[in-house]
Motif scaffolding. Structure first.
Motif, PDB file in Angstrom:
ATOM      1  N   LEU A  76       0.997  -1.381  -0.137  1.00  0.00           N
ATOM      2  CA  LEU A  76       0.069   0.128  -0.408  1.00  0.00           C
ATOM      3  C   LEU A  76       1.314   1.145  -0.260  1.00  0.00           C
ATOM      4  N   GLU A  77       1.804   0.885   0.599  1.00  0.00           N
ATOM      5  CA  GLU A  77       2.992   2.118   0.969  1.00  0.00           C
ATOM      6  C   GLU A  77       4.316   1.886  -0.950  1.00  0.00           C
ATOM      7  N   ARG A  78       4.095   2.063  -2.137  1.00  0.00           N
ATOM      8  CA  ARG A  78       5.138   1.767  -2.564  1.00  0.00           C
ATOM      9  C   ARG A  78       6.244   2.844  -2.464  1.00  0.00           C
ATOM     10  N   SER A  79       6.041   4.194  -1.846  1.00  0.00           N
ATOM     11  CA  SER A  79       7.167   5.091  -2.068  1.00  0.00           C
ATOM     12  C   SER A  79       8.322   4.579  -0.549  1.00  0.00           C
ATOM     13  N   LYS A  80       7.854   3.806  -0.128  1.00  0.00           N
ATOM     14  CA  LYS A  80       8.814   2.728   1.620  1.00  0.00           C
ATOM     15  C   LYS A  80       9.819   2.520   0.894  1.00  0.00           C
ATOM     16  N   ARG A  81      11.478   2.939   1.442  1.00  0.00           N
ATOM     17  CA  ARG A  81      12.008   2.509   1.462  1.00  0.00           C
ATOM     18  C   ARG A  81      13.037   1.256   2.292  1.00  0.00           C
ATOM     19  N   PHE A  82      13.456   1.831   1.628  1.00  0.00           N
ATOM     20  CA  PHE A  82      14.019   0.538   2.221  1.00  0.00           C
ATOM     21  C   PHE A  82      15.821  -0.131   2.424  1.00  0.00           C
ATOM     22  N   ASN A  83      17.100   0.306   3.336  1.00  0.00           N
ATOM     23  CA  ASN A  83      18.472   0.364   3.163  1.00  0.00           C
ATOM     24  C   ASN A  83      18.787  -1.600   2.873  1.00  0.00           C
ATOM     25  N   THR A  84      19.089  -2.130   1.759  1.00  0.00           N
ATOM     26  CA  THR A  84      19.220  -3.210   1.678  1.00  0.00           C
ATOM     27  C   THR A  84      20.770  -3.983   1.228  1.00  0.00           C
ATOM     28  N   LEU A  85      20.981  -5.017   1.300  1.00  0.00           N
ATOM     29  CA  LEU A  85      22.100  -5.886   1.088  1.00  0.00           C
ATOM     30  C   LEU A  85      22.407  -6.299   0.638  1.00  0.00           C
ATOM     31  N   ILE A  86      22.677  -6.858  -0.347  1.00  0.00           N
ATOM     32  CA  ILE A  86      22.488  -7.798  -1.130  1.00  0.00           C
ATOM     33  C   ILE A  86      23.611  -9.214  -0.523  1.00  0.00           C
ATOM     34  N   VAL A  87      23.487 -11.008   0.417  1.00  0.00           N
ATOM     35  CA  VAL A  87      24.660 -11.759   0.081  1.00  0.00           C
ATOM     36  C   VAL A  87      23.942 -12.751  -0.477  1.00  0.00           C
ATOM     37  N   GLN A  88      24.460 -13.059  -1.147  1.00  0.00           N
ATOM     38  CA  GLN A  88      23.823 -14.218  -2.181  1.00  0.00           C
ATOM     39  C   GLN A  88      23.387 -15.331  -1.663  1.00  0.00           C
ATOM     40  N   PRO A  89      22.471 -15.725  -1.104  1.00  0.00           N
ATOM     41  CA  PRO A  89      21.300 -15.920  -2.201  1.00  0.00           C
ATOM     42  C   PRO A  89      20.251 -15.180  -1.760  1.00  0.00           C
ATOM     43  N   TYR A  90      20.414 -14.240  -0.880  1.00  0.00           N
ATOM     44  CA  TYR A  90      19.262 -13.457   0.070  1.00  0.00           C
ATOM     45  C   TYR A  90      19.445 -11.740  -0.416  1.00  0.00           C
ATOM     46  N   VAL A  91      18.724 -11.034   0.194  1.00  0.00           N
ATOM     47  CA  VAL A  91      18.340  -9.663  -0.238  1.00  0.00           C
ATOM     48  C   VAL A  91      18.041  -9.245   1.887  1.00  0.00           C
ATOM     49  N   LEU A  92      19.207  -8.673   2.002  1.00  0.00           N
ATOM     50  CA  LEU A  92      19.008  -8.205   4.028  1.00  0.00           C
ATOM     51  C   LEU A  92      18.721  -6.908   3.567  1.00  0.00           C
ATOM     52  N   VAL A  93      17.231  -6.648   4.379  1.00  0.00           N
ATOM     53  CA  VAL A  93      16.916  -5.152   4.587  1.00  0.00           C
ATOM     54  C   VAL A  93      16.338  -4.447   5.510  1.00  0.00           C
ATOM     55  N   LYS A  94      16.102  -3.227   5.717  1.00  0.00           N
ATOM     56  CA  LYS A  94      15.791  -2.399   7.028  1.00  0.00           C
ATOM     57  C   LYS A  94      15.610  -1.523   6.463  1.00  0.00           C
ATOM     58  N   GLU A  95      14.002  -1.651   7.329  1.00  0.00           N
ATOM     59  CA  GLU A  95      13.377  -0.367   7.080  1.00  0.00           C
ATOM     60  C   GLU A  95      13.389   0.871   7.546  1.00  0.00           C
ATOM     61  N   ILE A  96      13.419   2.049   6.159  1.00  0.00           N
ATOM     62  CA  ILE A  96      13.910   2.956   6.878  1.00  0.00           C
ATOM     63  C   ILE A  96      12.942   4.554   7.346  1.00  0.00           C
TER      64      ILE A  96
END
Length: 99
Positions: A76-96
């Motif tokens: 619902l909140e498409r403009s939501k942003r995250f800090n991201t870090l790709i560590v294969q095979p995962y994508v680590l995300v943290k809500e901004i």
């Protein structure tokens, strides 16, 4: 060796909008990191197979898979942003969190 990995992961730390994360959520690759944890530290632990740390964070629910409720909210909140870090095979995300 460890500091190289940390430096490498720090360099690829990025910011992304929710839209970009959707395909990764669909393939069950997204790991949500709690605000109190450092994204790079979690990345280092996962990349270097530091199982005790990772298991402790999972037990304490500091790293989780996004829930259906969270995904629904973010949709619902498409403009939501995250800090991201790709560590294969995962994508680590943290809500901004908007301040």
């Amino acid at each position: 060796m460890m500091s190289d990995l940390k430096a490498e992961l720090t360099e690829i730390l990025d910011e992304a909008e929710w839209e970009w994360l959707i395909p990764h959520v669909q393939r069950d690759a997204v790991i949500l990191v709690a605000p109190e944890l450092n994204l790079v530290d979690v990345g280092v632990a996962i990349a270097s197979d530091n199982i005790p740390s990772v298991e402790q964070w999972i037990d304490e629910q500091l790293i989780t898979k996004p829930t259906t409720v969270q995904v629904g909210e973010w949709n619902l909140e498409r403009s939501k942003r995250f800090n991201t870090l790709i560590v294969q095979p995962y994508v680590l995300v943290k809500e901004i969190v908007a301040t």
